[in-house]
Design a protein around this motif. Structure first.
Motif, short mmCIF file in Angstrom:
data_model
loop_
_atom_site.label_atom_id
_atom_site.label_comp_id
_atom_site.label_asym_id
_atom_site.label_seq_id
_atom_site.Cartn_x
_atom_site.Cartn_y
_atom_site.Cartn_z
N SER A 349 0.81 -1.22 0.00
CA SER A 349 0.00 0.00 0.00
C SER A 349 0.84 1.26 0.00
CB SER A 349 -0.92 0.01 1.23
OG SER A 349 -0.16 -0.04 2.42
N ASP A 350 2.16 1.13 0.24
CA ASP A 350 3.04 2.29 0.27
C ASP A 350 3.64 2.52 -1.12
OD1 ASP A 350 5.29 4.04 0.62
OD2 ASP A 350 5.22 3.63 2.76
N CYS A 351 3.38 3.70 -1.69
CA CYS A 351 3.85 3.97 -3.06
C CYS A 351 5.36 4.09 -3.15
CB CYS A 351 3.19 5.24 -3.60
SG CYS A 351 3.58 6.73 -2.65
N PHE A 352 6.05 4.31 -2.03
CA PHE A 352 7.50 4.42 -2.05
C PHE A 352 8.17 3.05 -1.91
CE2 PHE A 352 6.04 8.55 -0.48
CZ PHE A 352 6.66 9.39 -1.39
N LEU A 353 7.47 2.08 -1.33
CA LEU A 353 8.04 0.76 -1.11
C LEU A 353 7.62 -0.25 -2.17
CD1 LEU A 353 7.50 0.43 2.77
CD2 LEU A 353 9.58 1.11 1.59
N SER A 354 6.55 0.04 -2.89
CA SER A 354 5.93 -0.98 -3.73
C SER A 354 5.91 -0.57 -5.20
CB SER A 354 4.49 -1.24 -3.26
OG SER A 354 4.47 -1.52 -1.87
N ASP A 355 6.14 -1.57 -6.07
CA ASP A 355 5.98 -1.37 -7.52
C ASP A 355 4.51 -1.42 -7.91
OD1 ASP A 355 8.81 -1.27 -8.04
OD2 ASP A 355 8.84 -3.42 -7.66
N ILE A 356 3.76 -2.36 -7.29
CA ILE A 356 2.32 -2.46 -7.50
C ILE A 356 1.65 -1.94 -6.24
CG2 ILE A 356 0.38 -4.03 -7.87
CD1 ILE A 356 2.25 -5.87 -9.38
N ILE A 363 -4.01 -4.44 3.29
CA ILE A 363 -2.76 -4.50 2.53
C ILE A 363 -1.68 -3.78 3.34
CG2 ILE A 363 -1.61 -3.95 0.37
CD1 ILE A 363 -3.86 -5.91 0.03
N ALA A 364 -0.60 -4.48 3.66
CA ALA A 364 0.49 -3.89 4.41
C ALA A 364 1.29 -2.95 3.52
CB ALA A 364 1.41 -5.00 4.96
N PRO A 365 2.03 -1.99 4.11
CA PRO A 365 2.85 -1.08 3.29
C PRO A 365 3.76 -1.82 2.32
CG PRO A 365 2.78 -0.32 5.55
CD PRO A 365 2.09 -1.66 5.55
N LEU A 366 4.42 -2.89 2.79
CA LEU A 366 5.15 -3.81 1.92
C LEU A 366 4.57 -5.19 2.19
CD1 LEU A 366 7.30 -4.46 -0.14
CD2 LEU A 366 8.96 -4.65 1.70
N HIS A 367 3.68 -5.63 1.31
CA HIS A 367 2.88 -6.82 1.59
C HIS A 367 3.56 -8.11 1.12
CE1 HIS A 367 -1.24 -8.34 2.62
NE2 HIS A 367 -0.78 -9.37 1.95
N ALA A 368 4.07 -8.09 -0.11
CA ALA A 368 4.67 -9.31 -0.68
C ALA A 368 5.64 -8.94 -1.79
CB ALA A 368 3.58 -10.25 -1.20
N LYS A 383 7.12 -10.00 6.11
CA LYS A 383 6.80 -10.20 7.52
C LYS A 383 5.99 -9.01 8.01
CE LYS A 383 10.92 -12.99 8.39
NZ LYS A 383 12.18 -13.13 9.15
N GLY A 384 4.78 -9.29 8.47
CA GLY A 384 3.89 -8.23 8.93
C GLY A 384 2.50 -8.77 9.18
N THR A 385 1.53 -7.86 9.19
CA THR A 385 0.16 -8.27 9.52
C THR A 385 -0.65 -8.69 8.30
OG1 THR A 385 -0.53 -5.96 9.31
CG2 THR A 385 0.12 -6.71 11.50
N GLY A 386 -0.18 -8.37 7.09
CA GLY A 386 -0.95 -8.72 5.89
C GLY A 386 -0.98 -10.21 5.64
N ARG A 387 -2.09 -10.67 5.05
CA ARG A 387 -2.24 -12.09 4.74
C ARG A 387 -2.17 -12.29 3.23
NH1 ARG A 387 -0.72 -15.20 8.12
NH2 ARG A 387 -1.97 -16.87 7.20
N LYS A 408 -4.72 -18.82 -8.41
CA LYS A 408 -5.32 -17.62 -7.83
C LYS A 408 -4.43 -17.13 -6.70
CE LYS A 408 -8.91 -17.87 -5.09
NZ LYS A 408 -10.29 -18.03 -4.60
N ILE A 409 -4.06 -15.86 -6.73
CA ILE A 409 -3.24 -15.24 -5.69
C ILE A 409 -4.10 -14.19 -5.00
CG2 ILE A 409 -1.11 -14.01 -5.17
CD1 ILE A 409 -0.66 -16.74 -6.41
N THR A 410 -4.23 -14.31 -3.68
CA THR A 410 -5.03 -13.36 -2.91
C THR A 410 -4.11 -12.54 -2.01
OG1 THR A 410 -6.88 -14.92 -2.89
CG2 THR A 410 -6.99 -13.07 -1.35
N VAL A 411 -4.16 -11.24 -2.17
CA VAL A 411 -3.36 -10.31 -1.36
C VAL A 411 -4.33 -9.52 -0.51
CG1 VAL A 411 -1.67 -8.47 -1.40
CG2 VAL A 411 -1.65 -10.19 -3.19
N GLY A 412 -4.31 -9.73 0.81
CA GLY A 412 -5.36 -9.15 1.65
C GLY A 412 -6.67 -9.81 1.31
N ASP A 413 -7.61 -9.06 0.76
CA ASP A 413 -8.85 -9.65 0.25
C ASP A 413 -9.03 -9.36 -1.24
OD1 ASP A 413 -9.29 -6.97 0.44
OD2 ASP A 413 -11.25 -7.11 1.39
N ILE A 414 -7.92 -9.03 -1.93
CA ILE A 414 -7.97 -8.74 -3.36
C ILE A 414 -7.47 -9.97 -4.12
CG2 ILE A 414 -7.18 -7.19 -5.19
CD1 ILE A 414 -6.65 -5.10 -3.03
#
Length: 421
Positions: A349-356, A363-368, A383-387, A408-414
């Motif tokens: 979710s962080d535009c500075f840490l993530s390409d997508i 969604i964690a700031p750096l999720h996967a 490593k964090g709270t995101g699933r 199927k890849i699920t990031v958070g609930d997306i």
């Protein structure tokens, strides 16, 4: 291209009547550009059309009557601040022209750059320069400097914004090099304008090294090997001094040996980093099929050339495995497709840490991170709270999991469908 005012600022807007012209790869490259000369494109599907938006709320058009930093018609002598700003603007212009050629390394044609003076923007001091670059598919033969268009460039350089910082000779050299597709002359002129020299004269370096070398044996040694030899000799002299009870020379030789050894290790690490960067650049060049993979001539041979030459050249591009994340169900603010063309693509979710960037709850700031290696793809939840889930199975944070095409890849609930091509 048009200028429009929205509820949150001012935008340059371009309408693409053919949605197939939009290139996701080009959009992501432009949005992630490190040169900071190009406004980030934001695309939105409007029925059968695609709208490209470029926000320039904090900038002015270089043709805006309200903008003036030492305009050509000024009668009074310029202030020191204005002269300083003109010097900075000249450097910015040179750096900008340099990116016109370097965009080719990222497989973006200069023909996509909007050079209309009304669509070029700057800050109130006239130092920063911002342009729009359309993220559209191009033909293979457009990956040349000449596709920039000599006439378009000449119109831009003749506007007041550039007149005070570029000489007539420099202007003519830039236009001529575009007309003749002379990248070396264009880069050399851009470097002259910016006052920098980015290219290394390899031939001069080789001659200097040949003159400085004492023997044929030394010519075969690398810099690291020479440093290690000098370090070993210093250590030997330190030992001899110690045996002779010459403590000060012993200390100095030992210190010299340590310094040389440390510098050698740092230099070797720098060389390894540079080598990896070159390998990455070479790999990015091989990814040229990303631009044309869905494109037997943009679904129409007549969009290329009347003869078969362009189609034959297109088929010569090498095949390479790329990944694609396709949104399973529509979600507001999330694109339908994301290309995975890098060795490592971050999601969060962080535009500075993530390409997508997925700005959603859960969604964690750096999720996967999705990595590509030898044609296979692996996902590692951060490593964090995101699933994160593969199919319906939760995956453990911090561990690598191979993902297959069709899963199927699920990031958070997306939910996304992962495919390769």
């Amino acid at each position: 291209m048009q200028i429009k005012k929205g509820p949150y600022g001012y935008y340059a807007v371009e309408k693409l009547e053919d949605p197939d012209r939009l290139c996701t790869y080009a959009e992501e490259v432009i949005a992630g550009n490190k040169s900071d000369f190009y406004l980030t494109p934001c695309t939105e599907y409007m029925g059968p059309n695609v709208m490209c938006y470029y926000e320039f709320s904090d900038y002015l058009q270089i043709t805006d009557p309200g903008f003036s930093v030492f305009s050509p018609g000024r009668k009074n002598a310029p202030h020191k601040k204005e002269i300083h700003n003109l010097s900075l603007r000249r450097k910015s212009a040179g750096d900008l022209f340099y990116t016109f050629v370097k965009m080719l390394d990222n497989l973006i044609s200069p023909s996509c750059i909007v050079l209309d003076p009304d669509m070029v923007f700057t800050d109130p001091d006239g130092i920063a320069i911002k342009l729009c670059c359309l993220p559209v598919k191009i033909r293979p033969e457009e990956l040349t400097l000449s596709s920039l268009g000599a006439t378009r460039l000449e119109i831009l350089l003749n506007c007041d914004f550039f007149k005070n910082i570029i000489t007539d000779d420099e202007r003519n050299a830039l236009v001529y090099s575009v007309k003749e597709n002379n990248e070396d002359l264009f880069l050399k002129t851009a470097e002259t304008i910016s006052g920098t020299d980015r290219r290394t004269d390899n031939k001069k370096s080789e001659i200097t090294a040949e003159r400085m070398s004492g023997s044929g044996f030394l010519q075969t040694l690398t810099r690291t090997e020479k440093d290690l030899i000098i370090s070993a000799l210093s250590s030997l002299l330190s030992l001899v001094s110690l045996i002779g009870k010459l403590y000060l020379p012993c200390f100095l030789f030992a210190l010299l040996s340590t310094v040389i050894l440390v510098m050698s290790l740092l230099n070797q690490r720098k060389q390894e980093t540079h080598k990896k960067a070159e390998e990455s650049l070479e790999q990015s060049r091989k990814r040229s099929t990303i631009l044309f993979s869905e494109n037997p001539g943009m679904n129409s041979k007549r969009e290329l050339e009347p003869d078969d030459t362009a189609e034959v050249n297109f088929r010569k591009f090498p095949s390479i495995t790329t990944g694609l994340l396709t949104l399973i169900s529509d979600r507001k603010g999330i694109k339908n497709k994301y290309s995975l063309y890098l060795d490592e693509t971050t999601i969060g979710s962080d535009c500075f840490l993530s390409d997508i960037v997925l700005d959603e709850s859960g969604i964690a700031p750096l999720h996967a991170v999705i990595r590509q290696k030898n044609g296979s793809f692996y996902i590692e939840p951060a490593k964090g709270t995101g699933r994160t889930y593969i199919e319906s199975s939760p995956v453990e944070n911090g561990k690598n999991y191979e993902i297959k095409s069709g899963q199927k890849i699920t990031v958070g609930d997306i939910e996304f469908r992962f495919t390769t091509k």
